[in-house]
Write an enzyme that holds these catalytic residues in place. Sequence first.
Site, short mmCIF file in Angstrom:
data_model
loop_
_atom_site.label_atom_id
_atom_site.label_comp_id
_atom_site.label_asym_id
_atom_site.label_seq_id
_atom_site.Cartn_x
_atom_site.Cartn_y
_atom_site.Cartn_z
CD GLU A 279 -81.74 -13.69 29.83
OE1 GLU A 279 -80.50 -13.62 29.76
OE2 GLU A 279 -82.42 -14.43 29.09
N PRO B 182 -72.39 -18.12 35.59
CG PRO B 182 -72.98 -17.44 33.45
CD PRO B 182 -73.55 -17.70 34.79
CG ASP C 154 -59.71 -39.80 38.03
OD1 ASP C 154 -59.48 -40.97 37.65
OD2 ASP C 154 -60.84 -39.33 38.19
NE ARG D 107 -64.46 -39.28 37.92
CZ ARG D 107 -64.16 -40.36 37.23
NH1 ARG D 107 -65.09 -41.05 36.63
NH2 ARG D 107 -62.91 -40.76 37.17
C1 58G Z 1 -76.60 -14.93 32.40
C2 58G Z 1 -77.59 -15.69 31.85
C3 58G Z 1 -76.23 -15.13 33.72
C4 58G Z 1 -74.06 -21.60 34.87
C5 58G Z 1 -78.24 -16.63 32.62
C6 58G Z 1 -76.88 -16.10 34.48
C7 58G Z 1 -75.38 -21.23 34.66
C8 58G Z 1 -73.54 -20.93 32.66
C9 58G Z 1 -73.14 -21.45 33.87
C10 58G Z 1 -77.88 -16.86 33.94
C11 58G Z 1 -75.73 -20.69 33.42
C12 58G Z 1 -71.71 -21.84 34.10
C13 58G Z 1 -79.77 -18.49 34.15
C14 58G Z 1 -79.26 -19.65 33.35
C15 58G Z 1 -77.69 -19.07 35.10
C16 58G Z 1 -78.57 -17.88 34.79
C17 58G Z 1 -78.02 -20.11 34.06
N1 58G Z 1 -74.80 -20.56 32.44
N2 58G Z 1 -70.80 -21.37 33.27
N3 58G Z 1 -76.98 -20.28 33.13
O1 58G Z 1 -71.44 -22.56 35.04
#
Ligand code: 58G
Length: 268
Positions: free
Chosen positions: A135, A108, A188, A173
């Site tokens: 995490e 994220p 697209d 794609r």
């Molecule tokens: C907080 C919790 C930060 C990509 C877990 C990172 C990966 C969303 C996306 C993590 C993801 C996205 C562990 C699990 C990354 C790590 C993974 N969540 N929005 N989670 O692309």
Amino acid sequence: MLRSWLSSGTLISEFVVIQVRIGIVTLFPDMFKALTDFGVTGRAVRKGLLTVEFFNPRDYATDNYQTVDDRPFGGGPGMLMKFDTLKQAITRAVDCIGEDARVVYMSPQGEKLSQTAVKKFAGMHNLVIIAGRYEGIDERIISLYVDEEWSIGDYVLSGGELPAMVMIDAVSRFIPGVLGDMQSAENDSFTEGILDYPQYTRPECADGLKVPDVLLQGCHEDIANWRLKEALGRTYVRRRDLIKNLALTDRQEKQLAMYIRETDSQKK
Ligand code: 58G
């Protein structure tokens, strides 16, 4: 992709076969069956246009419990991926996929994925994608082994596997031969920066709603203009941010103006 006519009149295709090779670092390789065994991406894998290889940190665990997680320094809830088993899986992936492979971590905190970014990834033929769990991962893995951090959107998931699959699906794609001859990711609407026009199939009248007349009349120029007008119109209504970043051609300006005029007059 090159094509040539033989004097006999037989159309032959000389394909310049581009193969995209992707290494995936994951604790759950079986999840990727959703990508490798179904639909357009499944066919790409079966045709050898897309190759995915898995590197599981679990395979590098040395203790009796096959530990792949570890506690964060500083305390707090949750676990991180264990440094050494993750490092081993990443370095083995780069060894196999190629030293020139870009290493991508899905998180994220990454840059937001877009169709423009996807197209750039399709141009790199070797990728290693890290799907995190728990995490997240140690920041030093990111500084030492990761080239780019990407996000599929502003939300948190329990693993990086779905984001990795989203990325690979979108990238595949753009590999020549993955979509049908007439179809292509280049065509697209999103690749052009606008939303798709509305589409209809049989029946002509469904639950009292008719297919727009212009689509039934068969005038290709009228249909093309109507589709452009509707595509620009809904982009203007739903995603004004996209329209603002576009330099519209005269034809596009004209169709958008017509859409706005028509919807204004319907309001009265
Ligand atoms: C907080 C919790 C930060 C990509 C877990 C990172 C990966 C969303 C996306 C993590 C993801 C996205 C562990 C699990 C990354 C790590 C993974 N969540 N929005 N989670 O692309």
